[in-house]
Scaffold this active site. Sequence first.
Site, PDB file in Angstrom:
ATOM      1  N   ASN A  12      32.754  41.879  42.453  1.00 44.56           N
ATOM      2  CA  ASN A  12      33.846  41.597  41.517  1.00 44.56           C
ATOM      3  C   ASN A  12      34.817  40.662  42.228  1.00 44.56           C
ATOM      4  OD1 ASN A  12      36.022  41.574  39.804  1.00 44.56           O
ATOM      5  ND2 ASN A  12      36.501  43.761  40.007  1.00 44.56           N
ATOM      6  N   LYS A  14      37.374  39.296  41.046  1.00 44.71           N
ATOM      7  CA  LYS A  14      38.746  39.409  40.516  1.00 44.71           C
ATOM      8  C   LYS A  14      39.297  38.000  40.256  1.00 44.71           C
ATOM      9  CE  LYS A  14      38.978  43.858  42.713  1.00 44.71           C
ATOM     10  NZ  LYS A  14      39.760  44.937  43.305  1.00 44.71           N
ATOM     11  N   HIS A  98      38.306  48.353  34.345  1.00 44.76           N
ATOM     12  CA  HIS A  98      38.691  48.366  35.759  1.00 44.76           C
ATOM     13  C   HIS A  98      40.100  48.940  35.879  1.00 44.76           C
ATOM     14  CE1 HIS A  98      39.708  47.073  39.792  1.00 44.76           C
ATOM     15  NE2 HIS A  98      38.412  46.910  40.003  1.00 44.76           N
ATOM     16  N   GLU A 100      42.553  48.116  37.577  1.00 45.46           N
ATOM     17  CA  GLU A 100      43.635  47.126  37.571  1.00 45.46           C
ATOM     18  C   GLU A 100      44.026  46.794  36.139  1.00 45.46           C
ATOM     19  OE1 GLU A 100      41.737  44.290  40.187  1.00 45.46           O
ATOM     20  OE2 GLU A 100      42.012  45.685  41.850  1.00 45.46           O
ATOM     21  N   GLU A 168      35.428  54.261  41.018  1.00 44.63           N
ATOM     22  CA  GLU A 168      36.313  53.559  41.940  1.00 44.63           C
ATOM     23  C   GLU A 168      37.627  54.329  42.065  1.00 44.63           C
ATOM     24  OE1 GLU A 168      35.239  49.092  42.154  1.00 44.63           O
ATOM     25  OE2 GLU A 168      36.611  49.344  40.487  1.00 44.63           O
ATOM     26  N   GLY A 174      40.934  48.016  47.793  1.00 43.77           N
ATOM     27  CA  GLY A 174      41.697  47.056  48.584  1.00 43.77           C
ATOM     28  C   GLY A 174      42.534  47.670  49.691  1.00 43.77           C
ATOM     29  N   SER A 213      36.810  49.489  48.785  1.00 42.03           N
ATOM     30  CA  SER A 213      36.716  49.216  50.226  1.00 42.03           C
ATOM     31  C   SER A 213      35.303  49.370  50.779  1.00 42.03           C
ATOM     32  CB  SER A 213      37.711  50.087  51.015  1.00 42.03           C
ATOM     33  OG  SER A 213      39.034  49.772  50.627  1.00 42.03           O
TER      34      SER A 213
END
Length: 250
Positions: A12, A14, A98, A100, A168, A174, A213
């Site tokens: 991904n 992003k 996702h 985010e 996730e 991250g 990660s």
Amino acid sequence: MTTPITPLIAGNWKMNGTNASLAEVRRLSELLTATPPRCTVVICPPATLLAPLNAIAAPSGIVVGGQDCHPMPSGAHTGDVSAQMIADAGAQYVIVGHSERRARYGETDDLVRGKAVAAMTAGLTPIICVGETEAERRDGKAEEIVAGQLANSVPEQIGQLGIVIAYEPVWAIGSGLTPTSDDIAQMHGTIRRLLTERYGEAGARSRILYGGSMKPANAREILDIENVNGGLVGGASLLANDFHAIISAV
Ligand code: 13P
């Protein structure tokens, strides 16, 4: 004997990548042509790069995916991209839900489910993301949260193409932090049980990815865990050598 589930490693990107980044894809294609992968390899670039990336990647077997889609096929939705458009650009997968997007754009389970249905209608396999926040895990609610997201974000019918679930944990994205192997095994086992109860054989065979990660240094250990059928990789998918090292860990 049932055939084993083919693992899937998805990158991904992003909001990263311009035409210059296609050099990394050329490099990855060379590496994969020299040593064919033991898994499906997907790259989800920004929408602007779907078509050019697909043209470069397809000969080496790399598949392209979108990062999000609108639930409607077309219409007055300025700035949005439909699942049909993503498929038309050559993609076979699309990420929906996702964290985010759930956190920053207030995407609800209902909306995520609508996007997953739109993806399947367009002939794409949705990669449906679920995962708890740090506070939810601290409060012992991780499984309850993920079970709720699964129940409400995954469509009633999962059809021929099936679905991919990406677990996730929000706090692992991250951050360089990952859950323990036991915690990953526990959550993936729960997701497998819930999918199998709901969809039978199709649920038993759905791929469940881990994301958050994942790096060359920890990929092998994570991918060895039961019911982990691949990974959804953010930062480490941007460089061909790192992504290739993760693919090679399968
Ligand atoms: P990182 O691998 O950078 O933690 O990102 C994971 C992710 O969000 C993939 O969708």
